[in-house]
Scaffold this active site. Structure first.
Site, PDB file in Angstrom:
ATOM      1  N   GLU A 126       0.865  -1.187   0.000  1.00  0.00           N
ATOM      2  CA  GLU A 126       0.000   0.000   0.000  1.00  0.00           C
ATOM      3  C   GLU A 126       0.896   1.229   0.000  1.00  0.00           C
ATOM      4  O   GLU A 126       1.462   1.601   1.027  1.00  0.00           O
ATOM      5  CB  GLU A 126      -0.926   0.003   1.218  1.00  0.00           C
ATOM      6  CG  GLU A 126      -1.953   1.130   1.145  1.00  0.00           C
ATOM      7  CD  GLU A 126      -2.808   1.247   2.395  1.00  0.00           C
ATOM      8  OE1 GLU A 126      -3.876   1.878   2.313  1.00  0.00           O
ATOM      9  OE2 GLU A 126      -2.410   0.733   3.461  1.00  0.00           O
ATOM     10  N   ASP A 271      -7.570  -3.140   8.120  1.00  0.00           N
ATOM     11  CA  ASP A 271      -6.625  -2.020   8.049  1.00  0.00           C
ATOM     12  C   ASP A 271      -6.059  -1.755   9.447  1.00  0.00           C
ATOM     13  O   ASP A 271      -5.762  -0.619   9.820  1.00  0.00           O
ATOM     14  CB  ASP A 271      -7.303  -0.757   7.488  1.00  0.00           C
ATOM     15  CG  ASP A 271      -6.296   0.296   7.020  1.00  0.00           C
ATOM     16  OD1 ASP A 271      -5.102  -0.032   6.919  1.00  0.00           O
ATOM     17  OD2 ASP A 271      -6.707   1.438   6.786  1.00  0.00           O
TER      18      ASP A 271
END
Length: 384
Positions: A126, A271
Site C-alpha cells: 500500500e 486495516d
C-alpha cells in the site's frame, strides 16, 4: 485416533452443509465431511477461518518491523481473532525502509509455519504509488510516481511475494504500472485516489480487480462526476474492501456498499495497525506516530495541528463480521464469506486460504447459536 467435529451447519464457499460430521486425521487435516443422518445436539456454526488482505499489524507490532519476532506476534494476534491467513500490508515509507521491510516479511512467509498461528501468504503493498490529494496519513515526502523499475526492486526484495498492490490510477504512469503488475501475476487494487470516473474505468480495463478501503481516501461522490467511488460501487467487475468498524464508514454507507457489491464482491478488511488489541495510547504505523483514543487511531502530527486524520484502525476481523451483521442484517454465513472466501476469490487463492474439503487443513471458526465467535481451530487445534 481420529478426531470428529459436529455442528448445526457448516458454511463453505459453495453452500451450507446441514448437521455436518467432520473427521480429522492425526495431522490436523480434514479426512471426510458427511452430512448428518440425524440432527445433532450441537447448535454451533462452523465456517472457514478469515483471510485479512489489509492489515498493518496488531498487539503492539507493525509488520514493517520485518523481524521474525514481530511477525510471529502479529500472526498469533490475528489467529486469536479468527484469522487463518493474511497479507502483511506495508505503508508508504523511505525506499530503503520499504526494501528492508519487504525482505523481512518475505523471510516470515518463507519460514516454516507454526500451524497454531495465522499464516502470511503474501504481501499487500500500500503505497508509495498513491495520490498526494488522497494520501490519508501516508507521509507526503515518501509518496512517489508510479515506477515500473522501482516496483521490480520491491518485488525482488519481497522475493516475488507481493500479491496485491494499491495504486492511484490517475497519477501519470499508473496505467502502465497496473498492466506491468497484472502481467506478472500481481493483483491491483485502486485506492488512495482522487481519480475521475473515466480514470477509474481505465484502470479496471487495464486489469485492476479491487478497491482499497472503499470510501476512505477516495474522491467524494458527485452526481455529475461520480469519480472513483461511483465507479467502485457501480462496477460489476470490481471487488471492494471496507473497514466495517463504525468509525471509518457510517452504517448507512456500509449498507449502500453492501447493496452495491452484493455478497460476491464485498470484502471485509481491518486495516489494523499496531494498536489493535492494545490499550489506548501512542503507537507507530510504519515510520510515523499514531495516537489512539476512544477507539480511533489518529496521525499524531495532524492532531498537534488541530486536524483529525484516521490512521488505520484497531479493528479485528471477527468484530468486522459482527458489525456487518448488525449494520446490514446479513446472516452469519454471508458475513463470514466476506471475510474469507471473497478475498480468497479476488486473489485466486481459494485452494490455500478458504477451501473446506478433504485433504485441506482443518481451519475452522466456530460460532455459537447467538453468532458469537467462540473458538478458532487451526490444523484441528484450538487457538489459545
Amino acid at each position: 485416533m481420529y478426531q470428529t467435529l459436529a455442528a448445526r451447519r457448516l458454511v463453505t464457499s459453495s453452500g451450507i452443509v446441514e448437521y455436518p460430521l467432520i473427521t480429522l486425521d492425526n495431522e490436523g487435516f480434514i479426512a471426510s465431511i458427511e452430512p448428518g443422518a440425524a440432527p445433532h445436539t450441537e447448535e454451533a456454526t462452523l465456517t472457514s477461518t478469515f483471510f485479512d488482505i489489509h492489515t498493518h499489524g496488531g498487539a503492539n507490532h507493525d509488520v514493517m518491523e520485518g523481524t521474525p519476532e514481530a511477525l510471529d506476534i502479529v500472526s498469533r494476534f490475528h489467529a486469536g481473532n479468527g484469522v487463518g491467513h493474511y497479507l502483511p500490508t506495508t505503508v508508504t515509507a523511505p525506499i530503503d525502509k520499504t526494501l528492508s521491510s519487504l525482505d523481512g516479511i518475505a523471510n516470515a512467509i518463507d519460514a516454516p509455519h507454526d500451524p497454531r498461528t495465522a499464516r502470511p501468504i503474501g504481501i499487500h503493498l500500500e503505497g508509495p504509488f498513491i495520490s498526494h490529494a488522497k494520501r490519508g496519513v501516508h507521509p507526503p515526502a515518501d509518496i512517489l510516481p508510479p515506477d515500473i523499475a522501482l516496483f521490480d526492486r520491491f518485488q525482488q526484495a519481497a522475493r516475488g511475494h507481493i500479491r496485491l498492490i494499491t495504486i492511484a490510477p490517475e497519477v501519470p504512469g499508473a496505467i502502465d504500472l497496473i498492466r506491468h503488475c497484472i502481467a506478472r501475476g500481481v493483483h491491483v487494487s485502486i485506492g488512495h485516489s482522487n481519480a475521475l470516473s473515466e480514470e477509474a474505468r481505465t484502470a479496471i480495463d487495464a486489469g485492476a480487480k479491487s478497491a482499497t478501503h472503499t470510501y476512505n481516501a477516495m474522491r467524494a461522490l458527485d452526481h455529475r462526476e461520480p469519480g472513483i467511488l461511483g465507479v467502485v460501487l457501480d462496477s460489476e467487475k470490481l471487488f471492494a474492501e471496507l473497514i466495517c468498524d463504525g468509525v471509518h464508514v457510517a452504517p448507512e454507507l456500509v449498507r449502500l456498499w453492501f447493496k452495491a457489491k452484493g455478497p460476491e464482491r464485498a470484502i471485509l478488511v481491518t486495516d489494523s495497525m499496531a494498536a489493535a488489541g492494545m490499550p489506548e495510547g501512542d503507537y507507530m504505523l510504519g515510520t510515523f506516530a499514531v495516537k489512539v483514543a476512544n477507539g480511533r487511531a489518529f496521525a499524531a502530527d495532524d492532531l498537534t495541528h488541530g486536524k483529525e486524520t484516521l490512521a488505520g484502525s484497531v479493528l479485528t476481523l471477527n468484530r468486522a463480521v459482527a458489525n456487518l451483521q448488525h449494520f446490514t442484517g446479513a446472516p452469519l454465513e454471508v458475513a463470514a464469506r466476506l471475510a474469507s472466501s471473497n478475498p480468497a476469490a479476488m486473489l485466486g487463492v481459494e485452494d490455500v486460504a478458504s477451501a473446506i474439503a478433504p485433504g485441506k487443513p482443518a481451519n475452522f471458526n466456530l460460532f455459537n447459536s447467538a453468532g458469537k465467535l467462540e473458538k478458532t481451530l487451526l490444523h484441528g487445534v484450538p487457538v489459545a
